[in-house]
Write a protein that holds these residues in place. Structure first.
Motif, PDB file in Angstrom:
ATOM      1  N   LYS A   1       0.841  -1.208   0.000  1.00  0.00           N
ATOM      2  CA  LYS A   1       0.000   0.000   0.000  1.00  0.00           C
ATOM      3  C   LYS A   1       0.872   1.252   0.000  1.00  0.00           C
ATOM      4  O   LYS A   1       0.635   2.194  -0.755  1.00  0.00           O
ATOM      5  N   GLU A   2       1.890   1.241   0.852  1.00  0.00           N
ATOM      6  CA  GLU A   2       2.796   2.384   0.947  1.00  0.00           C
ATOM      7  C   GLU A   2       3.530   2.635  -0.371  1.00  0.00           C
ATOM      8  O   GLU A   2       3.746   3.780  -0.761  1.00  0.00           O
ATOM      9  N   SER A   3       3.882   1.575  -1.070  1.00  0.00           N
ATOM     10  CA  SER A   3       4.596   1.722  -2.341  1.00  0.00           C
ATOM     11  C   SER A   3       3.680   2.162  -3.478  1.00  0.00           C
ATOM     12  O   SER A   3       4.153   2.545  -4.541  1.00  0.00           O
ATOM     13  N   GLY A   4       2.360   2.045  -3.261  1.00  0.00           N
ATOM     14  CA  GLY A   4       1.405   2.476  -4.276  1.00  0.00           C
ATOM     15  C   GLY A   4       0.903   1.370  -5.182  1.00  0.00           C
ATOM     16  O   GLY A   4       0.004   1.597  -5.993  1.00  0.00           O
TER      17      GLY A   4
ATOM     18  N   ILE B   1      -3.970  -0.891  -4.121  1.00  0.00           N
ATOM     19  CA  ILE B   1      -4.970   0.151  -3.918  1.00  0.00           C
ATOM     20  C   ILE B   1      -5.881  -0.227  -2.762  1.00  0.00           C
ATOM     21  O   ILE B   1      -6.114   0.564  -1.853  1.00  0.00           O
TER      22      ILE B   1
END
Length: 89
Positions: free
Chosen positions: A33-36, A39
């Motif tokens: 999630k942090e890396s994108g 979603i």
């Protein structure tokens, strides 16, 4: 970047069987999630299916993330499918 939808199936007795792997699973999802790339992800209310949306370079990247997850490696997720998704709205 393309988006991908994940649908997967949980094992029987998932609430009991996932316990030893849950924290490592959640930690990995937090990193995704942090890396994108992740979603959203989560179970259906009856905890029989998992649904997720990823944004990645290609399907192989998503498959690698899923297959490296402790839930997949330890049989908590028993099968999955991925489809490239076009977000219309």
């Amino acid at each position: 970047m393309p988006k991908y939808v994940l649908w997967g199936t949980y094992c029987d007795d998932v609430l009991e069987k996932r316990a030893p792997y849950r924290q490592a699973h959640l930690d990995g999802l937090a990193q995704q999630k942090e890396s994108g790339v992740l979603i959203t992800i989560g179970p259906t209310k009856d905890i029989t299916k998992v649904f997720g949306i990823y944004e990645a370079e290609d399907e192989a990247t998503v498959r690698q993330l899923i297959e490296n997850d402790p839930y997949w490696q330890n049989g908590i997720w028993t099968e999955y499918s991925i489809k490239e998704w076009i977000q219309a709205v």
